[in-house]
Enzyme design. Structure first.
Site, PDB file in Angstrom:
ATOM      1  CG  ASP A  60      -1.902  -1.081   1.337  1.00  0.00           C
ATOM      2  OD1 ASP A  60      -1.690  -2.126   0.691  1.00  0.00           O
ATOM      3  OD2 ASP A  60      -2.900  -0.915   2.066  1.00  0.00           O
ATOM      4  CG  HIS A  62      -3.434   3.895   1.688  1.00  0.00           C
ATOM      5  ND1 HIS A  62      -4.697   3.896   1.137  1.00  0.00           N
ATOM      6  CD2 HIS A  62      -3.286   2.676   2.260  1.00  0.00           C
ATOM      7  CE1 HIS A  62      -5.287   2.732   1.367  1.00  0.00           C
ATOM      8  NE2 HIS A  62      -4.437   1.966   2.034  1.00  0.00           N
ATOM      9  CG  ASP A  88      -5.408  -0.261  -0.813  1.00  0.00           C
ATOM     10  OD1 ASP A  88      -6.235  -0.544  -1.711  1.00  0.00           O
ATOM     11  OD2 ASP A  88      -5.615  -0.509   0.385  1.00  0.00           O
ATOM     12  CG  HIS A 121      -8.574   2.105  -0.214  1.00  0.00           C
ATOM     13  ND1 HIS A 121      -9.157   3.154   0.455  1.00  0.00           N
ATOM     14  CD2 HIS A 121      -8.359   1.147   0.715  1.00  0.00           C
ATOM     15  CE1 HIS A 121      -9.270   2.850   1.741  1.00  0.00           C
ATOM     16  NE2 HIS A 121      -8.789   1.639   1.926  1.00  0.00           N
ATOM     17  CG  HIS A 170      -4.977  -4.898  -2.009  1.00  0.00           C
ATOM     18  ND1 HIS A 170      -3.950  -4.029  -1.707  1.00  0.00           N
ATOM     19  CD2 HIS A 170      -5.962  -4.631  -1.111  1.00  0.00           C
ATOM     20  CE1 HIS A 170      -4.313  -3.260  -0.686  1.00  0.00           C
ATOM     21  NE2 HIS A 170      -5.525  -3.615  -0.306  1.00  0.00           N
ATOM     22  CG  HIS A 244      -6.115  -5.775   2.470  1.00  0.00           C
ATOM     23  ND1 HIS A 244      -6.854  -4.636   2.201  1.00  0.00           N
ATOM     24  CD2 HIS A 244      -7.017  -6.690   2.923  1.00  0.00           C
ATOM     25  CE1 HIS A 244      -8.133  -4.872   2.482  1.00  0.00           C
ATOM     26  NE2 HIS A 244      -8.249  -6.098   2.921  1.00  0.00           N
TER      27      HIS A 244
END
Length: 312
Positions: A60, A62, A88, A121, A170, A244
């Site tokens: 991730d 983000h 993500d 996401h 993911h 994740h």
């Protein structure tokens, strides 16, 4: 095979990448053009996209753009390094727009040197709650860029297979999937469903308990070592690599080192205090984790999110 884009379009793309590397967003029109090109590339990729080693596998991000820049500083620039990102890219961090635009631009410029999988996401519904939608509105004054990207997300591959032995995705496994061919055979071009195989691949988590369990996330399942061992055996795999979940050291082994979680957003949400890591797989398939800390920040706004957290 399509003709290779002309050097003129490369030049333009290289300028856009240079601009993005300075954390400056592209125009709405440029984003639209970029995503059209990306869609043509991603449409050709499989639900189980084959990847050759050497490759560097990442978790991730983000929207933590400066930490993505740090990741490239540590792991090597694309295309010098072959990258595989497990989803993500957006939400929670302050720079989702710049982060996802950069990764998509690199995909268009170097399609053979970067693989971008879909995370939970990368969805219309989740991004409306956890920040990407609001960020697009704030930076562009309308939702067009959000729509352009979320339409593109439908085309991202769901999983990747490194040298036929490391299965990357993911989230995790699904009770409705026994083989990689099961995954190859479904239509991924849709919003992430609330349940079923595609949902599970993006939402499930490994667990200490055997068998399948109900996920506290409200989507996907928990799966035990018996499940991952059976899946690896059936599909001739040595390892499942997934993201994740926030893990404090940046990576975390599970299921007798047959499953690994990789998380590449250090000091997640600018407050969790975790390390990040990436996994380098070399020519002889030897594996090395590289841990890293947040990039030094100058004048970055302190973001406090009003959104609910799920750190599970």
């Amino acid at each position: 095979m399509d003709p290779v884009p002309s050097s003129a379009s490369h030049g333009n793309l290289d300028e856009q990448i240079a601009q993005l590397m300075q954390c400056k967003p592209l125009s709405e029109q440029e984003v639209r053009g970029l995503c059209e090109k990306a869609k043509e590339i991603l449409m050709e990729e499989s639900n189980v996209q084959p990847v050759k080693s050497p490759v560097t596998i990442c978790g991730d991000i983000h929207g933590q753009f400066h930490d993505l820049a740090e990741l490239f500083r540590i792991g090597g620039k694309c295309p010098d390094t072959n990258y595989l990102f497990m989803g993500d890219y957006v939400d929670r961090g302050y720079y989702s727009v710049e982060t996802v635009t950069l990764l998509v631009a690199l995909k268009v410029r170097y399609p053979q040197r970067i693989t971008i999988l879909r995370g939970n996401h990368e969805s219309r519904q989740i991004t409306q709650v956890y920040g990407f939608y609001d960020e697009c509105l704030r930076k562009y004054g309308n939702a067009n860029v959000w729509k352009t990207f979320t339409d593109l997300f439908d085309y991202f591959p769901l999983t990747a297979l490194v040298e036929s032995e490391i299965f990357c995705l993911h989230g995790g496994l699904s009770p409705s999937i026994e083989t990689l061919d099961n995954i190859r055979n479904f239509d991924r071009v849709q919003e992430v469903p609330h349940e079923g195989a595609m949902c599970d691949l993006l939402w499930s988590d490994p667990d200490d308990r055997c068998g399948w369990g109900i996920s506290p996330r409200g989507a996907g399942y928990t799966f035990g070592q018996d499940i991952s061992e059976q899946f690896n055996h059936t599909n001739n795999l040595k390892l499942i690599a997934r993201a994740h979940q926030l893990v404090m050291e940046g990576f975390n082994w599970a299921h007798d080192q047959k499953v690994v979680t990789i998380f590449s957003a250090p000091n997640y949400c600018y407050r969790c205090g975790n390390m990040a890591s990436i996994l380098e797989v070399d020519d002889s398939r030897e594996r090395t984790f590289i841990q890293f800390e947040p990039a030094p920040r100058r004048g970055e706004p302190d973001v406090t999110r009003r959104t609910p957290d799920y750190f599970l």
